[in-house]
Write a protein that holds these residues in place. Structure first.
Motif, PDB file in Angstrom:
ATOM      1  N   PHE A 199     -26.232  -9.105  -5.500  1.00  0.00           N
ATOM      2  CA  PHE A 199     -27.606  -9.543  -5.690  1.00  0.00           C
ATOM      3  C   PHE A 199     -27.749 -10.497  -6.868  1.00  0.00           C
ATOM      4  O   PHE A 199     -28.647 -11.334  -6.891  1.00  0.00           O
ATOM      5  CB  PHE A 199     -28.524  -8.336  -5.888  1.00  0.00           C
ATOM      6  N   GLY A 200     -26.882 -10.360  -7.866  1.00  0.00           N
ATOM      7  CA  GLY A 200     -26.953 -11.228  -9.036  1.00  0.00           C
ATOM      8  C   GLY A 200     -26.026 -12.416  -8.963  1.00  0.00           C
ATOM      9  O   GLY A 200     -25.850 -13.141  -9.961  1.00  0.00           O
ATOM     10  N   VAL A 244     -33.299  -6.639 -13.259  1.00  0.00           N
ATOM     11  CA  VAL A 244     -33.874  -5.352 -12.907  1.00  0.00           C
ATOM     12  C   VAL A 244     -34.945  -5.500 -11.827  1.00  0.00           C
ATOM     13  O   VAL A 244     -34.973  -4.749 -10.844  1.00  0.00           O
ATOM     14  CB  VAL A 244     -34.453  -4.673 -14.164  1.00  0.00           C
ATOM     15  N   LYS A 245     -35.826  -6.466 -11.970  1.00  0.00           N
ATOM     16  CA  LYS A 245     -36.887  -6.662 -10.974  1.00  0.00           C
ATOM     17  C   LYS A 245     -36.289  -6.988  -9.615  1.00  0.00           C
ATOM     18  O   LYS A 245     -36.790  -6.528  -8.576  1.00  0.00           O
ATOM     19  CB  LYS A 245     -37.838  -7.766 -11.421  1.00  0.00           C
ATOM     20  N   ARG A 246     -35.233  -7.780  -9.610  1.00  0.00           N
ATOM     21  CA  ARG A 246     -34.594  -8.148  -8.345  1.00  0.00           C
ATOM     22  C   ARG A 246     -33.974  -6.911  -7.683  1.00  0.00           C
ATOM     23  O   ARG A 246     -34.109  -6.709  -6.471  1.00  0.00           O
ATOM     24  CB  ARG A 246     -33.523  -9.202  -8.609  1.00  0.00           C
ATOM     25  N   ALA A 290     -35.720   4.751  -5.797  1.00  0.00           N
ATOM     26  CA  ALA A 290     -35.655   4.084  -7.100  1.00  0.00           C
ATOM     27  C   ALA A 290     -36.628   4.748  -8.057  1.00  0.00           C
ATOM     28  O   ALA A 290     -37.385   4.088  -8.755  1.00  0.00           O
ATOM     29  CB  ALA A 290     -35.963   2.597  -6.955  1.00  0.00           C
ATOM     30  N   ASN A 291     -36.642   6.084  -8.067  1.00  0.00           N
ATOM     31  CA  ASN A 291     -37.546   6.775  -8.967  1.00  0.00           C
ATOM     32  C   ASN A 291     -36.996   6.758 -10.395  1.00  0.00           C
ATOM     33  O   ASN A 291     -35.894   6.283 -10.648  1.00  0.00           O
ATOM     34  CB  ASN A 291     -37.823   8.205  -8.492  1.00  0.00           C
ATOM     35  N   LEU A 347     -37.784   2.042 -15.834  1.00  0.00           N
ATOM     36  CA  LEU A 347     -38.929   1.455 -15.148  1.00  0.00           C
ATOM     37  C   LEU A 347     -39.945   0.890 -16.136  1.00  0.00           C
ATOM     38  O   LEU A 347     -40.768   0.058 -15.787  1.00  0.00           O
ATOM     39  CB  LEU A 347     -39.597   2.501 -14.255  1.00  0.00           C
ATOM     40  N   ALA A 348     -39.882   1.364 -17.392  1.00  0.00           N
ATOM     41  CA  ALA A 348     -40.806   0.871 -18.406  1.00  0.00           C
ATOM     42  C   ALA A 348     -40.367  -0.467 -18.985  1.00  0.00           C
ATOM     43  O   ALA A 348     -41.131  -1.144 -19.659  1.00  0.00           O
ATOM     44  CB  ALA A 348     -40.935   1.894 -19.531  1.00  0.00           C
ATOM     45  N   ASN A 349     -39.123  -0.854 -18.705  1.00  0.00           N
ATOM     46  CA  ASN A 349     -38.606  -2.106 -19.232  1.00  0.00           C
ATOM     47  C   ASN A 349     -37.882  -2.846 -18.114  1.00  0.00           C
ATOM     48  O   ASN A 349     -36.722  -2.570 -17.817  1.00  0.00           O
ATOM     49  CB  ASN A 349     -37.660  -1.848 -20.406  1.00  0.00           C
TER      50      ASN A 349
END
Length: 281
Positions: free
Chosen positions: A265-266, A204-206, A218-219, A230-232
């Protein structure tokens, strides 16, 4: 040409690799359909040998290489000729993806992909199909008017050069702006096939890091639609919900020929395996 259908979204997908991903490519081959288009990047930290080795590996694996040409990274016409000749030697020039590239200042005489297309040199090396870039959610450094004018000019240049073409979009987390943009493309009289950029499964961070880098929305609402919060920010996320939403919103009569292009990306193998499993489901 046959009339496109919704199920076509899940066939004839494409994905991409870097010059460093040859080993990952070999691992992915068993789960990729023969002839799958694999774009080969043109990054600043890669050299000619890496790019051509990767393109050759794609061809040898029974897949279809689509090498990138980054206009702003080319120093002169000689470098373009050398690159295309090297690609031709490994049977990798039938299709290319021509893009402006990241450098703010061009390294040579090509400020954008249209300039490369209009040289007329691509066909001399066997290029028959040229993909160009599309930006449904805009570009952080280029105005909307400039992007639209450039898209029209590139499509016109391809027609003038007698080259087949398609559009590959920047990746997205949200189907709504993409589908609206495709309608605008068709209203502008551009009927090239469009490949919608989809982020493959990744951390997710990537994913959010790439979104910020490219100015992609990316809201909270969008990432919820994509399948993470976004909370996790721990763990990975895949594009299941995004593809389902595209499937539901895609109208072949209105949007024309549309396929999917996966940004890996992964990792190439992880993305290929995910696509294989998703299609089975």
């Amino acid at each position: 040409m046959t009339t496109p259908t919704r199920t076509d979204l899940l066939t004839d997908f494409s994905l991409e690799m870097t010059g460093k991903d040859v080993d990952d490519l070999q691992a992915a081959v068993p789960v990729l359909p023969s002839g799958t288009r694999v774009n080969v990047t043109f990054l600043g930290n890669e050299d000619l040998a890496m790019r051509t080795t990767a393109a050759r590996a794609v061809r040898m694996a029974g897949l279809s290489p689509v090498p990138h040409i980054s206009a702003r990274r080319l120093h002169d016409r000689g470098e373009l000729d050398t690159y295309l000749a090297a690609l031709r030697d490994v049977d990798a020039t039938s299709a290319v993806f021509c893009v402006g590239g990241d450098p703010a200042t061009p390294a040579g005489p090509y400020p954008d992909s249209e300039a490369v297309i209009r040289t007329g040199v691509l066909a001399e090396y066997g290029v028959r199909h040229v993909s160009i870039a599309g930006y449904p959610e805009g570009h952080p450094d280029i105005s909307g008017d400039v992007l639209w004018n450039a898209l029209r000019a590139k499509a016109a240049a391809l027609a003038e050069q007698g080259l087949e073409g398609s559009i590959i979009t920047q990746f997205t987390f949200d189907e709504e702006p993409v589908l609206r943009w495709i309608e605008q493309v068709r209203d502008a009289g551009i009927h090239l096939p469009i490949r919608v950029g989809i982020p493959g499964p990744a951390g997710v961070k990537r994913l959010l890091g790439f979104a910020r880098r490219f100015g992609i929305g990316a809201n909270a609402m969008i990432v919820k639609k994509y399948g993470f919060s976004l909370a996790n920010l721990i763990g990975t996320a895949g594009p299941d919900r995004l593809i389902a939403a595209l499937f539901d919103g895609y109208d072949p009569a209105r949007h024309g020929e549309v396929r999917l292009h996966f940004y890996t990306f992964g990792g190439l193998h992880a993305t290929a395996q995910w696509i294989h499993d998703f299609r089975d489901r």
